[in-house]
Scaffold this motif. Structure first.
Motif, PDB file in Angstrom:
ATOM      1  N   ASP A 118       0.842  -1.090   0.006  1.00 35.18           N
ATOM      2  CA  ASP A 118      -0.008   0.019  -0.031  1.00 35.18           C
ATOM      3  C   ASP A 118       0.655   1.198  -0.029  1.00 35.18           C
ATOM      4  O   ASP A 118       0.745   2.153  -0.735  1.00 35.18           O
ATOM      5  CB  ASP A 118      -0.876  -0.109   1.114  1.00 35.18           C
ATOM      6  CG  ASP A 118      -1.964  -1.098   1.145  1.00 35.18           C
ATOM      7  OD1 ASP A 118      -2.342  -1.536  -0.071  1.00 35.18           O
ATOM      8  OD2 ASP A 118      -2.465  -1.382   2.330  1.00 35.18           O
ATOM      9  N   ASN A 119       1.924   1.282   0.692  1.00 39.17           N
ATOM     10  CA  ASN A 119       2.842   2.496   0.808  1.00 39.17           C
ATOM     11  C   ASN A 119       3.572   2.574  -0.574  1.00 39.17           C
ATOM     12  O   ASN A 119       3.584   3.625  -0.971  1.00 39.17           O
ATOM     13  CB  ASN A 119       3.976   2.331   2.055  1.00 39.17           C
ATOM     14  CG  ASN A 119       3.285   2.429   3.490  1.00 39.17           C
ATOM     15  OD1 ASN A 119       2.423   3.221   3.664  1.00 39.17           O
ATOM     16  ND2 ASN A 119       3.780   2.047   4.148  1.00 39.17           N
ATOM     17  N   LYS A 122       1.149   4.225  -3.024  1.00 41.44           N
ATOM     18  CA  LYS A 122       1.063   5.729  -2.852  1.00 41.44           C
ATOM     19  C   LYS A 122       2.162   6.235  -3.183  1.00 41.44           C
ATOM     20  O   LYS A 122       2.169   7.285  -4.057  1.00 41.44           O
ATOM     21  CB  LYS A 122       0.791   5.948  -1.423  1.00 41.44           C
ATOM     22  CG  LYS A 122      -0.414   5.407  -0.833  1.00 41.44           C
ATOM     23  CD  LYS A 122      -0.706   5.789   0.592  1.00 41.44           C
ATOM     24  CE  LYS A 122      -1.882   5.099   1.302  1.00 41.44           C
ATOM     25  NZ  LYS A 122      -1.779   5.106   2.824  1.00 41.44           N
ATOM     26  N   GLU A 125       2.306   6.311  -7.146  1.00 35.46           N
ATOM     27  CA  GLU A 125       1.442   7.297  -7.796  1.00 35.46           C
ATOM     28  C   GLU A 125       1.912   8.675  -7.925  1.00 35.46           C
ATOM     29  O   GLU A 125       2.072   9.477  -8.703  1.00 35.46           O
ATOM     30  CB  GLU A 125       0.139   7.100  -7.027  1.00 35.46           C
ATOM     31  CG  GLU A 125      -0.624   5.895  -7.289  1.00 35.46           C
ATOM     32  CD  GLU A 125      -1.926   5.721  -6.512  1.00 35.46           C
ATOM     33  OE1 GLU A 125      -1.969   6.595  -5.727  1.00 35.46           O
ATOM     34  OE2 GLU A 125      -2.443   4.466  -6.617  1.00 35.46           O
TER      35      GLU A 125
END
Length: 155
Positions: A118-119, A122, A125
């Protein structure tokens, strides 16, 4: 320990030595916003941003594979009796344990991998946005984009 492994993998992605020369870094960071910087510096920064994106994508792919392996092991162990003998590879050594001991560790590792993923998503992106902003700011065109524009103008 898996959490240390994930932290190490996470650190190794984000603390890669920059491939841009010291002169290019200085020119990019020292140049005022309105002052133009030379073409080589702009392209060097763009290539560095693309390289960072590619590194993040590769690391995400690798960790997704690891997460899927953990999920497969977890799904295989869940229906088994907790007292059943099971083996786990720890640091290159096969260790005998019970399903009841291994299943919580596998589940925790899978959850840790998901948090790191998840990190990384992010960060990827954000890095892709930074890359596209840099590309738009300096009107950088890839070879395919330039060829497409030429074909469109010829028609």
């Amino acid at each position: 320990d898996f959490s240390l492994l994930c932290a190490h993998q996470f650190e190794s992605v984000f603390h890669q030595p920059n491939k841009m020369s010291d002169a290019a870094k200085t020119a990019v960071s020292a140049a005022p916003v309105d002052q133009p910087i030379d073409e080589k510096t702009v392209l060097a920064k763009y290539k560095e941003l693309q390289s960072s994106c590619n590194q993040l994508i590769n690391k995400i792919t690798e960790l997704e594979f690891d997460r899927n392996e953990h999920r497969l092991v977890e799904d295989t162990l869940k229906p088994l009796e907790t007292t059943r003998r099971a083996y786990r590879l720890v640091g290159g050594v096969l260790v005998e344990r019970t399903v009841g001991e291994i299943l919580p560790a596998v589940t925790t590792n899978k959850e840790n991998i998901q948090m790191v993923l998840d990190n990384l998503q992010k960060n990827m992106e954000a890095k892709q946005k930074e890359t596209s902003d840099w590309k738009a700011k300096y009107n950088i065109k890839t070879q395919q984009e330039a060829q497409a524009m030429q074909r469109a103008q010829q028609q």
